[in-house]
Design a protein around this motif. Sequence first.
Motif, short mmCIF file in Angstrom:
data_model
loop_
_atom_site.label_atom_id
_atom_site.label_comp_id
_atom_site.label_asym_id
_atom_site.label_seq_id
_atom_site.Cartn_x
_atom_site.Cartn_y
_atom_site.Cartn_z
N CYS A 1 49.40 56.23 47.43
CA CYS A 1 50.19 55.33 48.40
C CYS A 1 49.87 55.53 49.88
O CYS A 1 49.97 56.84 50.09
CB CYS A 1 51.83 55.03 47.91
N SER A 2 49.92 54.67 50.52
CA SER A 2 49.59 54.93 52.11
C SER A 2 50.99 55.54 52.53
O SER A 2 50.86 55.88 53.75
CB SER A 2 49.46 53.62 52.83
N ASN A 3 52.14 55.48 51.82
CA ASN A 3 53.45 56.20 52.24
C ASN A 3 53.38 57.64 52.46
O ASN A 3 54.34 58.20 52.90
CB ASN A 3 54.58 55.56 51.41
N TYR A 4 52.36 58.08 52.01
CA TYR A 4 52.20 59.64 51.96
C TYR A 4 52.23 60.04 53.30
O TYR A 4 52.83 61.20 53.73
CB TYR A 4 50.80 60.08 51.65
N LYS A 5 52.06 59.27 54.68
CA LYS A 5 51.96 59.86 55.91
C LYS A 5 53.31 60.08 56.48
O LYS A 5 53.53 60.42 57.30
CB LYS A 5 51.23 58.59 56.66
N TYR A 6 54.49 59.71 55.66
CA TYR A 6 55.63 59.74 56.39
C TYR A 6 56.36 61.13 56.27
O TYR A 6 57.48 61.47 56.42
CB TYR A 6 56.67 58.59 55.79
N PRO B 1 65.59 58.97 48.60
CA PRO B 1 64.71 58.30 47.83
C PRO B 1 63.41 57.97 48.22
O PRO B 1 62.09 58.21 47.56
CB PRO B 1 65.48 57.06 47.46
N PHE B 2 63.25 57.35 49.35
CA PHE B 2 61.95 57.03 50.08
C PHE B 2 61.16 58.01 50.51
O PHE B 2 60.06 58.37 49.93
CB PHE B 2 62.15 56.04 51.61
N PHE B 3 61.68 59.28 50.97
CA PHE B 3 60.92 60.34 51.36
C PHE B 3 60.75 61.30 50.11
O PHE B 3 59.65 61.84 50.03
CB PHE B 3 61.73 61.42 52.21
N THR B 4 61.52 61.20 48.91
CA THR B 4 61.29 61.79 47.89
C THR B 4 59.87 61.21 47.08
O THR B 4 58.85 61.93 46.84
CB THR B 4 62.21 61.64 46.69
N TYR B 5 59.74 59.96 47.26
CA TYR B 5 58.54 59.15 46.91
C TYR B 5 57.21 59.45 47.50
O TYR B 5 56.18 59.77 47.01
CB TYR B 5 58.76 57.75 46.89
N CYS B 6 57.51 59.56 48.92
CA CYS B 6 56.29 59.96 49.80
C CYS B 6 55.78 61.14 49.34
O CYS B 6 54.50 61.57 49.53
CB CYS B 6 56.76 59.81 51.40
N ARG B 7 56.54 62.19 49.37
CA ARG B 7 56.30 63.40 48.97
C ARG B 7 55.26 63.45 47.74
O ARG B 7 54.31 64.18 47.58
CB ARG B 7 57.27 64.76 48.90
N SER B 8 55.86 62.75 46.72
CA SER B 8 55.01 62.91 45.27
C SER B 8 53.50 61.98 45.65
O SER B 8 52.69 62.65 45.06
CB SER B 8 55.67 62.04 44.50
N PRO C 1 45.06 63.84 58.96
CA PRO C 1 44.59 65.34 59.08
C PRO C 1 45.36 66.41 58.26
O PRO C 1 44.67 67.11 57.17
CB PRO C 1 44.50 66.04 60.47
N PHE C 2 46.57 66.11 58.11
CA PHE C 2 47.36 67.12 57.19
C PHE C 2 47.08 66.91 55.91
O PHE C 2 47.59 67.65 55.13
CB PHE C 2 48.81 66.97 57.66
N ALA C 3 46.81 65.48 55.48
CA ALA C 3 46.65 65.10 54.03
C ALA C 3 45.33 65.76 53.73
O ALA C 3 44.92 65.47 52.45
CB ALA C 3 46.88 63.71 53.81
N ARG C 4 44.48 66.34 54.48
CA ARG C 4 43.29 66.80 54.06
C ARG C 4 42.99 68.15 54.11
O ARG C 4 42.07 68.77 54.35
CB ARG C 4 42.00 66.25 54.78
N ASP C 5 44.19 68.89 54.11
CA ASP C 5 44.22 70.34 54.17
C ASP C 5 43.96 71.08 52.87
O ASP C 5 44.64 71.00 51.99
CB ASP C 5 45.61 70.66 54.79
N GLN C 6 42.86 71.68 52.97
CA GLN C 6 42.12 72.30 51.52
C GLN C 6 43.04 73.39 51.35
O GLN C 6 43.38 73.91 50.07
CB GLN C 6 40.76 72.77 51.67
N GLY C 7 43.64 74.01 52.11
CA GLY C 7 44.60 75.25 51.76
C GLY C 7 45.81 74.89 50.93
O GLY C 7 46.11 75.33 50.24
N VAL C 8 46.38 73.81 51.72
CA VAL C 8 47.55 73.10 51.09
C VAL C 8 47.46 72.75 49.81
O VAL C 8 48.11 72.86 48.73
CB VAL C 8 48.22 72.04 51.75
N ALA C 9 46.16 72.04 49.45
CA ALA C 9 45.71 71.35 48.12
C ALA C 9 45.53 72.50 47.03
O ALA C 9 46.07 72.42 46.11
CB ALA C 9 44.48 70.56 48.29
N LYS C 10 45.06 73.61 47.60
CA LYS C 10 44.76 74.94 46.69
C LYS C 10 46.07 75.43 46.18
O LYS C 10 46.29 75.70 45.12
CB LYS C 10 43.85 75.74 47.47
N LYS C 11 47.05 75.50 47.32
CA LYS C 11 48.32 76.15 47.11
C LYS C 11 49.15 75.35 46.22
O LYS C 11 49.88 75.66 45.37
CB LYS C 11 49.10 76.18 48.58
N LEU C 12 49.21 73.67 46.33
CA LEU C 12 49.89 73.16 45.42
C LEU C 12 49.17 73.10 44.11
O LEU C 12 50.27 73.23 43.29
CB LEU C 12 49.90 71.43 46.07
#
Length: 308
Positions: free
Chosen positions: A169-174, A188-195, A286-297
């Motif tokens: 969802c485009s809400n990821y940016k928040y 609730p809204f921010f919980t959803y955005c993080r997921s 840019p923060f949603a394309r961080d390979q280091g964070v993706a690997k860590k998650l």
Amino acid sequence: MYLLYTIVAGLVSFLVLKWIKKRRYCTDLKRLDGKTVLITGGNSGVGKETAIALAMRGARVIIACRDVDKAEKAVRDIKIRSHSVNVLHMELDLANMRSIRDFCKSFLQREKRLDILINNAGIPGLLDWTDDNFSMCFGVNHLGHFLLTNLLLGRLRECSPSRVVTLACSNYKYQKLDFQDLNYNLLPFFTYCRSKLANLYFTQELSRIAQGKGVTSYAVHPGYVQSSWTCHYSVLFRMLMQVVMWMFFVPCEMGAQTVVWCSVSDEAAKHSGGYFTDCRPASLRPFARDQGVAKKLWEASERLVNLA
């Protein structure tokens, strides 16, 4: 009175133009005869419309749902609308890790193919907890699909080239992830955005891990659709949202178009790990394309679901 007519005409024109602009349909006519598609939450909304579209292309479609009665009703409707009898359901509760493991064991025993996995099921911002004490949004939207995909990854590789499509969802940016509190469950809204941000990192890391192994991965923002997610909230909120959705949201059939496109398109296959909307690649912050964070998650998720 003239002013009122002008305002109404302007509003109608705005809504019509907005609707027309969003009319992007998957024009790829590729058939899926002999292919097997698994769709989580395929009993309603975008998932159901995706199931109909792929069944019409000749695929064997399996919808995985928690509510058996709703699933059986959906299967009947999908068969009628797609003119296909090769549609069935299997019981799956993404809020329960044992259910996911049992489902995958049963699926691998029954089904010899898995060509397309569509991680469609999702929970809105509910301040609730899964059976395994994860926040409902993070537990279902990310961890449930993370475990499901990993347990079925071997079959996907066997049937390569195969695809994994995950609804984001485009809400990821928040929001950004906080690794000190992945189970964030306050607003609730921010919980959803993080997921939904977790879905993007999952898609990117899956693409990296599966590179060269015949499995590609895509994240899809279907748009803001007229789905039944409001059923989790109060009657007053549902009434308000029905008006908003009618004015500004798109039908589920339209929302399913990018999911279908990522499932079949040769053009989409060139962008594994990408984010898509309106049947084309879209850019991410840019923060949603961080390979280091993706690997860590990914590594944190493996520990949380006991895969590590």
